[in-house]
Design a protein around this motif. Structure first.
Motif, short mmCIF file in Angstrom:
data_model
loop_
_atom_site.label_atom_id
_atom_site.label_comp_id
_atom_site.label_asym_id
_atom_site.label_seq_id
_atom_site.Cartn_x
_atom_site.Cartn_y
_atom_site.Cartn_z
N ILE A 254 0.86 -1.19 0.00
CA ILE A 254 0.00 0.00 0.00
C ILE A 254 0.90 1.24 0.00
O ILE A 254 1.91 1.28 0.71
N SER A 255 0.55 2.23 -0.81
CA SER A 255 1.34 3.46 -0.81
C SER A 255 0.63 4.58 -0.08
O SER A 255 1.26 5.42 0.55
N SER A 256 -0.70 4.62 -0.15
CA SER A 256 -1.44 5.63 0.60
C SER A 256 -2.89 5.24 0.79
O SER A 256 -3.43 4.42 0.04
N ALA A 257 -3.51 5.82 1.81
CA ALA A 257 -4.90 5.49 2.15
C ALA A 257 -5.54 6.69 2.81
O ALA A 257 -4.90 7.38 3.61
N GLN A 258 -6.79 6.96 2.47
CA GLN A 258 -7.47 8.17 2.96
C GLN A 258 -8.97 7.95 3.07
O GLN A 258 -9.56 7.23 2.27
N PHE A 259 -9.58 8.59 4.08
CA PHE A 259 -11.04 8.68 4.16
C PHE A 259 -11.51 9.86 3.32
O PHE A 259 -10.78 10.84 3.15
N ASN A 260 -12.75 9.80 2.83
CA ASN A 260 -13.33 11.00 2.23
C ASN A 260 -13.94 11.85 3.35
O ASN A 260 -13.94 11.46 4.52
N TRP A 261 -14.41 13.03 2.98
CA TRP A 261 -14.83 14.03 3.97
C TRP A 261 -15.93 13.54 4.90
O TRP A 261 -15.87 13.75 6.11
N ASP A 262 -16.95 12.85 4.37
CA ASP A 262 -18.06 12.43 5.25
C ASP A 262 -17.83 11.05 5.85
O ASP A 262 -18.73 10.46 6.45
N CYS A 263 -16.60 10.52 5.71
CA CYS A 263 -16.18 9.27 6.36
C CYS A 263 -16.91 8.04 5.82
O CYS A 263 -16.90 6.99 6.48
N SER A 264 -17.52 8.14 4.67
CA SER A 264 -18.27 7.00 4.13
C SER A 264 -17.40 6.11 3.25
O SER A 264 -17.69 4.94 3.05
N GLY A 269 -4.19 3.34 -2.47
CA GLY A 269 -3.32 3.25 -3.64
C GLY A 269 -2.27 2.20 -3.36
O GLY A 269 -1.84 2.04 -2.22
N SER A 270 -1.84 1.49 -4.42
CA SER A 270 -0.92 0.38 -4.19
C SER A 270 0.13 0.25 -5.28
O SER A 270 -0.03 0.74 -6.40
N MET A 271 1.19 -0.48 -4.94
CA MET A 271 2.25 -0.79 -5.90
C MET A 271 1.75 -1.77 -6.97
O MET A 271 2.46 -2.04 -7.92
N ASP A 272 0.52 -2.29 -6.79
CA ASP A 272 -0.04 -3.21 -7.80
C ASP A 272 -0.64 -2.46 -8.99
O ASP A 272 -1.32 -3.05 -9.82
N LYS A 273 -0.39 -1.13 -9.05
CA LYS A 273 -0.82 -0.25 -10.16
C LYS A 273 -2.29 0.18 -10.09
O LYS A 273 -2.79 0.84 -10.99
N LEU A 297 1.46 5.78 -6.52
CA LEU A 297 2.28 6.24 -5.40
C LEU A 297 1.54 7.15 -4.43
O LEU A 297 1.96 7.32 -3.29
N ASP A 298 0.42 7.74 -4.87
CA ASP A 298 -0.34 8.61 -3.98
C ASP A 298 -1.79 8.68 -4.45
O ASP A 298 -2.05 8.60 -5.65
N VAL A 299 -2.70 8.80 -3.50
CA VAL A 299 -4.11 8.97 -3.83
C VAL A 299 -4.71 10.01 -2.89
O VAL A 299 -4.24 10.18 -1.76
N CYS A 300 -5.72 10.72 -3.35
CA CYS A 300 -6.42 11.63 -2.44
C CYS A 300 -7.82 11.93 -2.94
O CYS A 300 -8.12 11.81 -4.13
N PHE A 301 -8.69 12.30 -2.00
CA PHE A 301 -10.03 12.79 -2.31
C PHE A 301 -9.99 14.31 -2.37
O PHE A 301 -9.16 14.94 -1.70
N ASP A 302 -10.92 14.90 -3.12
CA ASP A 302 -11.12 16.35 -2.96
C ASP A 302 -11.89 16.55 -1.66
O ASP A 302 -12.32 15.59 -1.02
N TYR A 303 -12.05 17.81 -1.24
CA TYR A 303 -12.65 18.07 0.07
C TYR A 303 -14.11 17.68 0.15
O TYR A 303 -14.62 17.40 1.22
N ALA A 311 -1.73 9.40 -8.38
CA ALA A 311 -0.43 9.75 -8.96
C ALA A 311 0.36 8.47 -9.13
O ALA A 311 0.33 7.61 -8.25
N SER A 312 1.06 8.36 -10.26
CA SER A 312 1.72 7.08 -10.54
C SER A 312 3.17 7.24 -10.99
O SER A 312 3.60 8.29 -11.48
#
Length: 405
Positions: A254-264, A269-273, A297-303, A311-312
């Motif tokens: 795993i390269s990154s992990a994030q919740f979205n704004w309302d936590c749902s 993101g992973s090295m598995d592409k 390499l990176d993932v994100c939600f907008d607000y 991002a790869s």
């Protein structure tokens, strides 16, 4: 851009409307003069409502101005450390930022003047993970390869606590939104929760079989996720330290992990592409967002949690609609891997940082490149917006930070 206002009035006991178009309105128009011109042709705008109409048109004008994409220019170059930087982070307003370094310090900077306010010294190895306790910004946390984490006063630079307990390098950390807890993730396969008031460990999150390299609280602060080299993401109950779900499906670290704004939702993101979308409440897999030809390499939600950016290592970034799971834009132009991606607070712009020594700004809806931020002499591994979205900071392997306005 066609825009206008609608006037409501009563005539013969009936409510009627009249629309006035404002096709001539530009970000630099003299609004008072414009409204006074309209008033000559429009008897409905009486003296008593003139001020109100001017105010309305001014608000319209501000909105117009926001649609003109702001061009950033270099404001300052800060030669921050003698050894390479590891990370950079803003406080909420962007008035201050911090840099971590291989030189074993974290430095606090004033964004406007570029002056160094404090050098936080005491770690015995690389200062790798750094954070402000936003939105407050009165504390700074530093996580080090020396296996300890320290909490500092932003005002005085004094160290409040040194947290000991990990048996290997600390590589990620985060304050909870309430600023009562600090979470640290380590190469020792555990994460720990620390009480900031008491200065002691509250819980150890045991369950991964390899290093934890990403962690993130949800906005309510009752859940935390940890992403690991063991290919899984774990969802934990913050109050009890209990493991609630293990998100299994990725076939690489795993390269990154994030919740979205309302936590749902949770995005990973992973090295598995691939990037995967999960239901945060049940832990079930919702979708796999494929398309990249190399590691994500990176993932994100907008607000708002409507869009996901990835991002790869393939040199491209992508934007997906969280609802339809469709790729809505491909951000192509970088000549080397992209290690960081983030949305501006309004969500209409995306910032990427690349090994090709540039950062780029993109239109989030179309994927069109708005600007290339050039000047660093080596790869850029960190980039961030302040809360207003009018200042950018980039951190590079050339040991410098650049501030862009």
């Amino acid at each position: 851009m066609g825009s206008g206002i609608i006037l409501e009035y009563i005539e013969g006991g009936e409510s009627k409307t009249r629309s006035i178009d404002l096709l001539d309105l530009r970000p630099d128009t003299d609004v008072t003069a414009l409204v006074e011109e309209i008033q000559k042709r429009e008897p409905l705008i009486t003296a008593s409502c003139l001020e109100h109409v001017i105010h309305l048109v001014q608000r319209l004008q501000e909105k117009l101005g926001e649609n003109q994409n702001h061009k950033f220019s270099l404001f300052k170059v800060l030669r921050t450390h003698v050894l390479p930087l590891t990370n950079v982070a803003f406080n909420k307003s962007g008035s201050r930022f911090i840099t971590g370094s291989y030189d074993r310090t974290c430095k606090l900077w004033d964004t406007a003047s570029g002056e160094e306010l404090h050098s936080l010294e005491g770690h015995r190895n690389v200062v790798y993970a750094i954070a402000f306790n936003n939105p407050y910004g009165d504390k700074i946390a530093t996580g080090s390869f020396d296996k300890t984490c320290k909490v500092w006063s932003t005002e005085t630079g004094k160290c409040y606590h040194t947290f000991r307990g990990h048996s290997a390098e600390i590589v990620c950390l985060s304050f909870n939104p309430q600023s009562t807890l600090l979470a640290t993730g380590s190469m020792d396969t555990t994460a720990k929760l620390w009480d900031l008031e008491k200065g002691e460990e509250v819980a150890t999150l045991n369950g991964h079989s390899a290093e934890i390299i990403a962690l993130s609280f949800n906005t309510t602060g009752d859940r935390i996720i940890t992403g690991s080299f063991d290919h899984t993401v774990a969802v934990w109950d913050v109050g009890t330290g209990r493991l609630l779900h293990t998100l299994i499906g990725h076939r690489g670290e795993i390269s990154s992990a994030q919740f979205n704004w309302d936590c749902s939702l949770i995005v990973t993101g992973s090295m598995d592409k691939t990037c995967m979308l999960w239901d945060a409440v049940t832990g079930t897999h919702i979708a796999t967002l494929a398309g990249h030809s190399k590691e994500v390499l990176d993932v994100c939600f907008d607000y708002a949690g409507q869009r996901i950016a990835t991002a790869s290592a393939d040199g491209s970034a992508r934007v997906y609609n969280a609802g339809t799971k469709q790729c809505i834009a491909k951000l192509e132009g970088h000549e080397d891997e992209i290690s960081k991606v983030c949305f501006n607070p309004k969500g209409n712009c995306i910032l990427t940082a690349s090994s090709d020594k540039t950062a780029r700004l993109w239109d989030a809806a179309t994927g069109h490149c708005l600007q290339v931020l050039e000047g660093h002499a080596d790869e850029i591994f960190s980039c961030a917006f302040n809360y207003k979205g009018d200042t950018i900071i980039t951190g590079s392997k050339d040991n410098s930070c650049r501030i862009w306005h």
